[in-house]
Design a protein around this motif. Structure first.
Motif, PDB file in Angstrom:
ATOM      1  N   GLN A 279      72.899  18.279 -14.974  1.00 16.64           N
ATOM      2  CA  GLN A 279      73.882  17.201 -15.022  1.00 16.64           C
ATOM      3  C   GLN A 279      75.319  17.662 -15.228  1.00 16.64           C
ATOM      4  O   GLN A 279      76.237  16.930 -14.901  1.00 16.64           O
ATOM      5  CB  GLN A 279      73.491  16.138 -16.045  1.00 16.64           C
ATOM      6  N   ILE A 280      75.516  18.842 -15.793  1.00 14.34           N
ATOM      7  CA  ILE A 280      76.897  19.314 -15.930  1.00 14.34           C
ATOM      8  C   ILE A 280      77.309  19.972 -14.618  1.00 14.34           C
ATOM      9  O   ILE A 280      76.639  20.878 -14.129  1.00 14.34           O
ATOM     10  CB  ILE A 280      77.024  20.317 -17.087  1.00 14.34           C
ATOM     11  N   LEU A 281      78.399  19.493 -14.051  1.00 11.14           N
ATOM     12  CA  LEU A 281      78.798  19.927 -12.715  1.00 11.14           C
ATOM     13  C   LEU A 281      80.091  20.721 -12.768  1.00 11.14           C
ATOM     14  O   LEU A 281      81.043  20.343 -13.454  1.00 11.14           O
ATOM     15  CB  LEU A 281      78.989  18.712 -11.812  1.00 11.14           C
ATOM     16  N   SER A 282      80.083  21.798 -12.013  1.00  9.28           N
ATOM     17  CA  SER A 282      81.309  22.588 -11.920  1.00  9.28           C
ATOM     18  C   SER A 282      82.212  21.932 -10.873  1.00  9.28           C
ATOM     19  O   SER A 282      81.757  21.557  -9.795  1.00  9.28           O
ATOM     20  CB  SER A 282      80.891  24.009 -11.530  1.00  9.28           C
ATOM     21  N   PRO A 288      84.984  20.186 -16.041  1.00  6.56           N
ATOM     22  CA  PRO A 288      83.629  19.952 -15.534  1.00  6.56           C
ATOM     23  C   PRO A 288      83.337  18.460 -15.380  1.00  6.56           C
ATOM     24  O   PRO A 288      83.822  17.634 -16.153  1.00  6.56           O
ATOM     25  CB  PRO A 288      82.726  20.552 -16.616  1.00  6.56           C
ATOM     26  N   GLY A 289      82.552  18.133 -14.385  1.00  9.38           N
ATOM     27  CA  GLY A 289      82.102  16.762 -14.196  1.00  9.38           C
ATOM     28  C   GLY A 289      80.663  16.634 -14.688  1.00  9.38           C
ATOM     29  O   GLY A 289      80.102  17.580 -15.244  1.00  9.38           O
ATOM     30  N   SER A 290      80.082  15.472 -14.482  1.00  9.39           N
ATOM     31  CA  SER A 290      78.711  15.281 -14.940  1.00  9.39           C
ATOM     32  C   SER A 290      78.053  14.124 -14.202  1.00  9.39           C
ATOM     33  O   SER A 290      78.726  13.201 -13.753  1.00  9.39           O
ATOM     34  CB  SER A 290      78.700  14.976 -16.442  1.00  9.39           C
TER      35      SER A 290
END
Lengths: 638, 321
Positions: A279-282, A288-290
């Motif tokens: 769920q943690i997005l680069s 960071p997004g999620s």
């Protein structure tokens, strides 16, 4: 003829069938083969029969075949269920300790199957035992290779210096897959690498499994077999080995879906679980997004929350299967009348009701097209395989925002439970187009109007929390500001505003995104969704083996239905053959309604098992040679 | 949009109290969203000048939670009837309690389904026969306060539609509460509920010479209703110990059973020690509060660029073979 192996492993659910198949698939993919595997399992946690059929070839393949080349069986049920499906020249590797087992000893062998099997064995004069079933395999031209799995465990215990391992039947899966790789003379290195990768988080388990693999591989090598060698093929650059749910999941990450409420359901929830696990997005050049994945109390809440997220401006989706989608129908209409951009990823399975909860079916096309009361615009879009589903996911979100409507992205159990090689997804081919989304709203006299009249039916869209952008929504008919109205003139105007979107979609969505044509011939197959895989394989076999050229058209946009486009594409097809995994031929129904043209033949399969290219080839041959009826029903598979 | 509730409807008092509460708190209108369900109370969102989302029967909490989780900077209120929230929507009611998202839910509790002409709602008592029922109610009533307490709502209160000032104070407290607040508002339906009428709540039928102590008190107050804050009742969970929490929960449950001559209003239960759902999201997504779903940059360059900003290369590397 190059390599084309159909490998099968079976066992009780929970015995590691899937891990073994993953090892096999990784090994084959890593040495350059094209891999297509699918998992079959009961709605059960432990004990019922599950199996994985993996096809491996040195050219691109997209489906399973009928008939097994190499079978790995460490339990009697696998033999009873699949020995009768062995291909000529194949090998059955089985645990010789099972020789005493008869059909009556296997509790999970359900009545109807057992009766059919026993009748077949008896009429062939064979006992209803493991040797009896194996004799059927031998009669079909397969070699039967007894292996003492217990002896392999004893050797493992000895070499590991741990006598307790003698009873470790949990290792049978790794022993079995390694035996088969030895039998087929696959390179050893990739086997140990695959085990290392699959047990990466448990180094001790990995080491033990590698030792087991070496022992079993060595035993496999001692067997003379016509199968193989799996020496390797020319490896395409940048190939991935992906599971069915990963296309839509990674597609959602890339295209910016940031909210996914869901309720657990087979075969859809793997996608949500995968999203949450990653769920943690680069994000390039940004914090960071999620992905916010919320497990809700039911599917109604799942879609309600997704709508709430979409109203707040987040790209939002939910993911479900038929029963869950049934519950969502009322909400879908709310999203339609309020022009909410929403994506529902619908992994179909066999219905109606609970139906065959873990089995394949393309039963829900017409339901997706009609779900919800009243008339409102929607898009129904279907992907044919995992690779397509990655790119289609981005498209679905773009359509949803451009046209401000719910988009139902049709997937199915066959895609969900497949493991396949495909070219690495290319995120640079995905674009994020948010349509008339407002980032700010200038103050105007009279205030913002969410449903302002617009020539294209699409009004500039404010979101919750935007200054000057206050609006109202209601499930009632509403005026431009979103307040309830029952005025007959406004009602008609609003209906026209919303429903005109369907016409624009057909005009504006690029033709190749609506329908994928693989060539139109005198005989042309039409299909949608995962029927694409066996259809493509079958028509290429028909051409190679019989020199007969059959066309193929895959409809991707199912609603609004591209009748005119499809009609003109099929003008030169004198015989149309509809191929679908359902009983009634639902695409055919849309064609009758939209084109006024009834497909000349319907090839249907509704056993809950996927269409194999082999049985489809057979049906096409019957059609091409004029020996087929209107309806050809396929039934292969356990 | 003009208001089309029946003359004398208790809903007027509730919407006035809402407007007064929002004005008193000085919340920016565009940061406030009022969700509503279906029925007479469902129209509430059209009568307040903030974002208004009139949803579906029983489903108001689902939409409201979704919006709040996507953008936790919003102040979110949800409103609906007792049939809406405790009948068709009861599953969502319980699940929302377990989740404890930071928002406020107000139930307009009148014992009947007004807009469909007065059928019995889940809060109508067994055996009562309101005006349009062909026969007396055959179901026991649900206890909204008790259900909220049992489900995990962390602020549970009751107001009365005709005590607007008190109701306004309760709404302010509910909105300010950190977590999911539930407000059960007793709301006479002058058209269909001819039992729990304004006069009934004002103590009609209770005389100084009559019955027991409760009735005599009600007659003296000219109301069956009294305020918990006028008693020594303490709804607050003061410290994070199981025994303290259990004591306050059971006290609230017992108090919620009072009905008839003495109907308590005010705050039954308040627990700010429990972390709202948003806090639990932050455990998994550390920057959730600053960068929630609705605020995230998903494409670039700039605000209108179409190239995806998310970098999934590590994931794709791991799948490459």
């Amino acid at each position: 003829m190059g390599t084309d192996v159909s490998w099968l492993i079976g066992g009780p659910q929970g015995s590691g069938v899937e891990s073994a198949a993953n090892i096999f698939s990784r090994v084959c993919a890593s040495v350059g083969y094209s891999v297509y595997g699918k998992r079959e399992f009961y709605s059960n946690i432990k004990g019922e029969h599950s199996y994985f059929a993996v096809r491996v070839a040195d050219r691109i393949i997209r489906s399973n075949v009928s008939g097994v080349t190499v079978m790995v069986s460490y339990d009697a049920e696998t033999i009873f269920r699949h020995a009768i499906d062995m291909a000529q020249g194949g090998d059955v590797l089985y645990d010789s300790a099972l020789d005493d087992v008869s059909t009556g000893d296997v509790r999970t062998l359900d009545g109807p199957f057992r009766a059919r099997l026993e009748e077949r064995l008896s009429s062939a004069g064979r006992p209803c035992t493991v040797p009896g079933a194996l004799a059927e395999a031998a009669a079909a031209g397969a070699s039967v290779v007894p292996v003492q799995f217990g002896a392999l465990l004893e050797r493992l215990a000895e070499e590991a210096g741990n006598p307790r391992l003698k009873g470790m039947k949990r290792m049978f899966n790794v022993l079995g897959v390694s035996l088969s790789l030895g039998l087929m003379r696959a390179p050893r290195g990739p086997l140990e690498d695959a085990i290392g990768a699959i047990f990466a988080k448990k180094p001790q388990v990995a080491e033990l499994n590698k030792l087991a693999a070496r022992i079993a591989y060595g035993r496999g090598e001692e067997i003379d077999s016509p199968c193989g060698p799996l020496a390797g093929a020319e490896k395409a650059t940048r190939t991935m080995l992906v599971q069915g749910h990963q296309g839509t999941a990674i597609g959602k990450m890339v295209c910016g879906c940031r909210m996914q409420p869901y309720y657990p359901i087979t075969p859809a929830s793997d996608e949500s679980v995968y999203l949450e696990s990653n769920q943690i997005l680069s994000v390039r050049g940004h914090r960071p997004g999620s992905s916010l994945v919320v497990q809700t109390e039911d599917e109604i809440c799942a879609i309600g929350m997704a709508i709430g997220g979409a109203l707040a401006g987040a790209r939002s989706a939910t993911c479900t299967s038929g029963p869950g989608f049934s519950l969502m129908a009322e909400m879908l209409g709310w999203a339609g009348i309020n022009e909410v951009p929403l994506v529902v990823t619908l992994y179909q399975r066999s219905g109606p009701s609970t139906g065959l909860p873990t089995r394949h079916g393309q039963d829900d096309l017409l339901f997706a097209v009609h779900a919800g009361h009243g008339e409102f615009p929607r898009m129904v879009y279907a992907s044919g395989d995992v690779e397509e589903s990655f790119y289609d996911t981005g498209r679905c979100f773009n359509y949803a925002e451009k046209y401000q409507l719910p988009v139902i992205h049709m997937m199915d159990k066959l895609i969900a439970s497949s493991v396949t090689t495909c070219p690495r997804f290319d995120p640079s081919r995905v674009s994020v187009r948010r349509g008339k989304l407002l980032r700010e709203v200038p103050p105007t006299e009279g205030g913002y109007r969410r449903f302002a009249r617009a020539e294209d039916g699409v009004s500039p869209r404010s979101v919750l929390g935007l200054e000057n952008g206050i609006f109202w929504n209601t499930g009632d008919e509403s005026d431009e500001r979103g307040h309830i109205t029952e005025d007959p003139v406004v009602r008609a105007e609003m209906m026209d505003k919303r429903l005109m979107k369907e016409g624009r979609i057909l005009e504006e969505v690029p033709k190749e995104e609506q329908v994928a044509s693989y060539g139109v011939r005198g005989h042309t197959v039409v299909c949608w969704g995962s029927a694409k895989g066996p259809a493509l394989d079958a028509i290429s076999m028909l051409k190679e083996e019989d020199g007969v050229d059959v066309g193929l058209v895959q409809v991707k946009l199912l609603w609004p239905f591209p009748a005119a486009l499809l009609g003109s594409l099929l003008e030169d097809a004198s015989v149309i053959i509809d191929v679908e995994a359902n009983q009634t031929g639902q695409l055919g129904a849309l064609m009758r309604q939209g084109l006024g043209r009834d497909p000349d033949h319907y090839i249907s399969k509704y056993t809950g098992r996927a269409i194999t290219c082999t049985e489809l080839l057979g049906a096409l041959r019957r059609i091409v040679s004029g020996k087929a009826g209107k309806r050809e029903v396929l039934v292969h598979g356990a | 949009m003009h208001n089309d509730w029946c003359p004398g409807c208790g809903d007027f008092g509730i919407v006035s109290a809402m407007q007064m509460a929002l004005a008193e708190m000085g919340l920016p209108r565009h940061r406030t969203v009022l969700f509503s369900g279906i029925g007479c109370s469902g129209k509430t969102s059209h009568f307040v000048n903030v974002y208004g989302i009139h949803t579906l029967h029983g489903r108001v909490l689902t939409f409201a939670q979704g919006a709040k989780l996507a953008n936790p900077g919003l102040t979110v209120l949800a409103a609906g009837g007792d049939g809406d929230g405790l009948g068709i929507g009861a599953g969502h009611f319980v699940a929302a309690g377990r989740r404890n998202v930071d928002m406020t839910y107000i139930i307009f509790d009148n014992g009947v389904y007004g807009l469909t002409k007065g059928q019995a709602s889940p809060t109508l008592k067994l055996g009562e026969k309101t005006k349009s029922l062909p026969s007396p109610n055959t179901n026991y009533a649900v206890n909204p306060i008790g259900l909220a307490v049992a489900s995990g709502f962390t602020f549970v209160a009751r107001g009365y539609a005709y005590d607007v000032r008190h109701l306004k104070d309760l709404i302010v407290a509910a909105v300010r509460h950190r977590g999911l607040a539930f407000l059960d508002v007793l709301q006479p339906c002058p058209t269909y509920n001819d039992i729990n009428t304004r006069d009934w709540y004002a103590g009609a039928g209770c005389g100084p010479e009559q019955g027991g102590e409760g009735e005599r008190e009600a007659a003296a107050r000219h109301s069956r209703i009294y305020k918990l804050e006028d008693t020594d009742y303490d709804p607050e969970v003061h410290f994070s110990e199981e025994s303290e929490v259990n004591a306050r929960l059971s006290q609230a449950l017992v108090k919620s059973l009072e009905w008839g001559d003495r109907i308590p209003t005010g705050v039954f239960y308040r627990n700010e020690i429990i972390t709202p759902y948003e806090g639990r999201i932050t455990d998994a997504i550390p920057n959730y509060a600053e960068n929630p779903p609705a605020a995230q940059r998903i494409a670039g360059p700039g605000l209108t660029g179409t190239e995806p900003s998310t970098d999934v290369s590590a994931l794709l590397d791991s799948l490459e073979i």
